[in-house]
Design an enzyme around this catalytic site. Structure first.
Site, PDB file in Angstrom:
ATOM      1  N   LEU A   4      61.474  98.700   0.541  1.00 40.61           N
ATOM      2  CA  LEU A   4      60.382  97.798   0.157  1.00 40.61           C
ATOM      3  C   LEU A   4      60.792  96.348   0.390  1.00 40.61           C
ATOM      4  CD1 LEU A   4      57.617  97.233  -1.168  1.00 40.61           C
ATOM      5  CD2 LEU A   4      58.812  97.254  -3.373  1.00 40.61           C
ATOM      6  N   HIS A   5      61.996  96.004  -0.001  1.00 39.88           N
ATOM      7  CA  HIS A   5      62.487  94.632   0.189  1.00 39.88           C
ATOM      8  C   HIS A   5      62.448  94.247   1.671  1.00 39.88           C
ATOM      9  CE1 HIS A   5      64.964  91.071  -0.027  1.00 39.88           C
ATOM     10  NE2 HIS A   5      65.923  91.646   0.670  1.00 39.88           N
TER      11      HIS A   5
END
Length: 191
Positions: A29-30
């Site tokens: 996600l990052h």
């Protein structure tokens, strides 16, 4: 505006523990949020447990919060590649209108005096005795928050991302989220 959400559930896996899978999910996600330069998506962990320390966990549910367009744009990317056998996710849905709100933020702690001393010696050219005088063992803190273990993409060093869910409130506060989906001021709907 964090009017909508999308739930991602981690599935049980006999080969990988839940913390390991959550770390991989948060890392992916990052990277996706960095790639998109996206500051409109927040996260929360509705199953998190802060205490006691023996039960401390972020749980197996990651909730993404944001405007439907921002969530749709994120999910149109192939950011879950390699995780699809380990997660299930639902559709983008509207958050309940009567939901409370809360801040979900990163907290950083001084957990290792020796590491702090090495950094100080490197930055200031001090000896070990000088660094030890400046940074005694008493500066170490024992965090009580759940965390996810990640690896820095810039240094490759592992670190713990401690996550604090603030107290629920009736008021929503708009703002941007960092590339982990966290913010010290912007709220997400809590339900």
């Amino acid at each position: 505006m964090t009017t909508h959400y999308l739930d991602i559930h981690l599935l049980r896996d006999p080969e990988f523990g839940q913390p390991q899978l959550l770390g991989a999910l948060i890392s992916k996600l990052h990277r996706a949020l960095v790639q998109q330069e996206n500051t409109l998506i927040g996260i929360s962990f509705p199953e998190h447990i802060d205490a006691p320390a023996s039960r401390r966990t972020l749980g197996s549910l990651l909730r993404l919060h944001g405007h439907p367009a921002a969530l749709g744009e994120l999910m149109s990317m192939n950011w879950l590649r390699g995780m699809r056998d380990h997660v299930e996710y639902g559709p983008i849905a509207q958050a309940p209108a009567d939901a409370q709100h809360r801040v979900v933020q990163r907290r950083q702690f001084k957990t290792n005096a020796a590491r702090l001393r090495r950094r100080r010696m490197h930055r200031h050219g001090e000896t070990i005795d000088e660094a030890q005088t400046a940074i005694p063992d008493t500066v170490e803190q024992r965090p009580h928050l759940p965390y996810v273990q990640l690896r820095s993409s810039s240094t490759g060093q592992p670190f713990c991302l401690f996550i604090e869910h603030g107290l629920p409130t009736q008021e929503a506060h708009q703002g941007n989220f960092n590339t982990y989906g966290l913010s010290a001021s912007a709220t997400i709907p809590w339900f």
